[in-house]
Every structure is written in C-alpha cells, then in structure tokens.
Write a protein that holds these residues in place. Structure first.
Motif, PDB file in Angstrom:
ATOM      1  N   ILE A 115       6.115   6.945  -4.212  1.00 39.19           N
ATOM      2  CA  ILE A 115       7.492   7.389  -3.963  1.00 39.19           C
ATOM      3  C   ILE A 115       7.564   8.445  -2.860  1.00 39.19           C
ATOM      4  O   ILE A 115       8.395   8.355  -1.949  1.00 39.19           O
ATOM      5  CB  ILE A 115       8.121   7.942  -5.264  1.00 39.19           C
ATOM      6  N   PHE A 116       6.673   9.459  -2.932  1.00 42.59           N
ATOM      7  CA  PHE A 116       6.771  10.612  -2.029  1.00 42.59           C
ATOM      8  C   PHE A 116       5.663  10.679  -0.978  1.00 42.59           C
ATOM      9  O   PHE A 116       5.719  11.526  -0.091  1.00 42.59           O
ATOM     10  CB  PHE A 116       6.746  11.913  -2.850  1.00 42.59           C
ATOM     11  N   GLY A 117       4.648   9.831  -1.097  1.00 44.32           N
ATOM     12  CA  GLY A 117       3.532   9.886  -0.146  1.00 44.32           C
ATOM     13  C   GLY A 117       2.432  10.823  -0.604  1.00 44.32           C
ATOM     14  O   GLY A 117       2.510  11.427  -1.683  1.00 44.32           O
ATOM     15  N   GLU A 118       1.407  10.977   0.231  1.00 48.45           N
ATOM     16  CA  GLU A 118       0.238  11.785  -0.130  1.00 48.45           C
ATOM     17  C   GLU A 118       0.549  13.279  -0.222  1.00 48.45           C
ATOM     18  O   GLU A 118      -0.243  14.039  -0.772  1.00 48.45           O
ATOM     19  CB  GLU A 118      -0.897  11.547   0.874  1.00 48.45           C
ATOM     20  N   GLU A 119       1.699  13.684   0.310  1.00 45.16           N
ATOM     21  CA  GLU A 119       2.102  15.104   0.201  1.00 45.16           C
ATOM     22  C   GLU A 119       2.294  15.525  -1.255  1.00 45.16           C
ATOM     23  O   GLU A 119       2.275  16.717  -1.582  1.00 45.16           O
ATOM     24  CB  GLU A 119       3.412  15.343   0.962  1.00 45.16           C
ATOM     25  N   SER A 120       2.468  14.543  -2.123  1.00 48.20           N
ATOM     26  CA  SER A 120       2.702  14.851  -3.543  1.00 48.20           C
ATOM     27  C   SER A 120       1.413  15.169  -4.303  1.00 48.20           C
ATOM     28  O   SER A 120       1.471  15.743  -5.399  1.00 48.20           O
ATOM     29  CB  SER A 120       3.393  13.658  -4.223  1.00 48.20           C
ATOM     30  N   ILE A 121       0.262  14.819  -3.750  1.00 49.32           N
ATOM     31  CA  ILE A 121      -1.008  14.920  -4.486  1.00 49.32           C
ATOM     32  C   ILE A 121      -1.299  16.328  -5.020  1.00 49.32           C
ATOM     33  O   ILE A 121      -1.654  16.478  -6.200  1.00 49.32           O
ATOM     34  CB  ILE A 121      -2.185  14.392  -3.638  1.00 49.32           C
ATOM     35  N   PRO A 122      -1.177  17.388  -4.199  1.00 50.61           N
ATOM     36  CA  PRO A 122      -1.461  18.729  -4.748  1.00 50.61           C
ATOM     37  C   PRO A 122      -0.588  19.067  -5.959  1.00 50.61           C
ATOM     38  O   PRO A 122      -1.067  19.674  -6.925  1.00 50.61           O
ATOM     39  CB  PRO A 122      -1.149  19.669  -3.576  1.00 50.61           C
ATOM     40  N   TYR A 123       0.680  18.675  -5.913  1.00 52.38           N
ATOM     41  CA  TYR A 123       1.609  18.999  -7.006  1.00 52.38           C
ATOM     42  C   TYR A 123       1.342  18.148  -8.247  1.00 52.38           C
ATOM     43  O   TYR A 123       1.380  18.659  -9.370  1.00 52.38           O
ATOM     44  CB  TYR A 123       3.054  18.824  -6.530  1.00 52.38           C
TER      45      TYR A 123
END
Length: 302
Positions: A115-123
């Motif tokens: 849904i949000f891309g790899e930017e979501s991984i840390p969260y």
C-alpha cells in the motif's frame, strides 16, 4: 490493488500445506511438538532478526506508542464487558484478548509495503515489535489464565525465551551492535522457518475444526471487536492527532489485520480451546479479504 491481493493470498499456500499434511497423515503429525519447537526455539531467531535488522530509533517510537494506547484501551473495555457475557474462563480469555493480537508481522508488513511502499518498513517493524510485546505478556497471561491461576500465568510469561531474547536484542541495538552478514543470514533462516511453521501449524489446527460448533456469541463478539469496535476506536484516535497521513494509515492497517496465528500457538500451549481459536483466526482471515478494501478507502479520511 493486485499486489495487496497477492500479499494476502500468498500466506495461504503454507496454511493449505499444513491442512493437507494433517489430513493425509492424521495422528502421525503431533501439533503440540511443532508448537513447542516454534515457540521455544525458532521464534528466538525471529525476535533477534526482527530487532537487529534495523537500529532502534527513538524517533520511530511514536507510532507503536499510539498502537499500544489503542490496544490497551480496547483491551480494558473488552475485559470489563466480556466478564458479563462469558462465564467459562477459557472463553472469557479468548473473548478478551484474541482480537487485540493481530497479524502485524506475517501479513501486516508485506501488506503495508504493497500500500505505502518500502518507506513503511521502519514503522511496521517497530509496530510489530510492540505487538510482540503485547503477545508475549498480555496474550500469554490471558491464554494461560484459561487453565492456570494468576501466579502461574505470570510465571508462564517469564518462562518464555522470546521475552528475554527481545530484551537482549533491544539492548544490543541500543548500544549500536551491528551483526555481520553471516550472522544475519543464520538469524534470517530461523526467522523464516518460524514464520513458515506458524502458518503450517495454523493449517494443521484448521483440519478437523468445525466452525458450526463454536459459540455464536463468542464468534460475533470477537469479530465485532476486531472489525468494528477496534478500527472505530483507532479511527477516532488517529483522526484527532497531528501525524503524517502515511504513518496514520500504517497504524490503521496494522490494527485492521486479522487475528494472528500466535493466538493458536498459545491456545495450544496452555490448552485454552485451540480448535476454537483456530476457527476464529480462520473466520477473521476470510472477513479480512473484504474488510481490507473498505479499510483502504477509510485511509483517505485520516
């Protein structure tokens, strides 16, 4: 949207394998042994791998703090209300905690990437860590309370090696420890083995589970809590705070994911109606296939 569908359906392959294996070999497959191996050994690798793959950053802690607040708030309300509806201690434990323990790791992480891309991984990683804390403290306590007294239930929390593994991993991360590539490969092997075994175990318990024999009151309670009450509280909290819309969306999706297979692990470990819990996890997984599309539309209002 197709990537979301594939992320959800992909995990069902291993569930189907577990179901077929149990159907084919019946009593030759000992589900309790698989549970013990997974909980006491392989999940230690999963914990170290998940917590050491990226340094713990204080700036990321706000998202899991909101997730914890929502979970604890709903847990308190659920514990009070369920006491009046469920007289059986095991059913009360399931009714109180099952909906709170969501599949934030195996499903939540790949789903948020879709849904949000790899930017979501840390969260998603730190939210999953918070969920692990909930699972191995509150989750263990309530499932253990189905068969044991308060003192023994608290001891059962302390006895689980994953709790100590998490503490050690967090300390190592805070002090800047960076494992070598070779060590991370070993941890990753154990982590993926644990994830696969959890899905496989779910399929094993699913075999022979008769959904029509489960209490309708318990089913409606858990599903209502999971897909109506919990997301509604999450929406109200997230709508009224100042936070990046992507982070709000990640928290909301992690709240919405279906019941975690960890529910089955602990229901089995502490003999708290594992077949019933398996059926509830399965029902929530089916409902989620429709609920996720509504959830994605709700994200536009956060």
């Amino acid at each position: 949207m197709s990537s979301i569908i594939f992320s959800i359906l992909g995990i069902y392959i291993f569930i189907a394998m577990g179901y077929i294996a149990k159907m084919s070999f019946k009593e030759s497959i000992d589900d309790k042994t698989i549970t013990l191996i997974n909980v006491y050994f392989l999940q230690v690798f999963l914990t170290f791998w998940g917590l050491l793959i990226r340094p713990v950053d204080a700036t990321l802690l706000f998202a899991p703090s909101i997730y914890l607040f929502i979970s604890i708030l709903v847990l308190i309300i659920s514990a009070i209300a369920a006491k009046k509806l469920f007289l059986d201690q095991k059913e009360y434990s399931i009714a109180t905690v099952a909906a709170i323990i969501g599949n934030t790791g195996n499903l939540g992480i790949p789903l948020n990437i879709a849904i949000f891309g790899e930017e979501s991984i840390p969260y998603t990683t730190v939210i999953n860590l918070m969920n692990v804390f909930i699972v191995y403290t509150i989750g263990v306590y309530y499932y253990s309370r189905g068969s044991f007294d308060v003192k023994t239930s608290l001891k059962n929390i302390v006895k689980l090696p994953i709790l100590w593994a998490a503490i050690v991993a967090i300390i190592l991360s805070i002090y800047g420890y960076k494992p070598s590539q070779e060590i991370m490969k070993i941890l990753m092997m154990g982590a993926y083995a644990s994830i696969t075994m959890q899905l496989f175990l779910f399929g094993i318990y699913l075999y022979g589970t008769k959904i029509n024999e489960i209490s309708k009151t318990l089913t409606l309670w858990v599903m209502g809590l999971k897909f109506i009450f919990l997301p509604s509280i999450a929406f109200l909290v997230l709508y009224n705070i100042e936070l990046d819309s992507m982070i709000k969306g990640i928290i909301f999706i992690e709240i919405l994911v279906p019941l975690a297979i960890a529910n089955v692990n602990f229901a089995s470990l502490y003999d708290s109606k594992p077949k019933v819990v398996t059926a509830l996890v399965f029902i929530s997984s089916i409902i989620f296939l429709g609920a996720i599309f509504i959830g994605v539309k709700v994200l536009t209002y956060l």
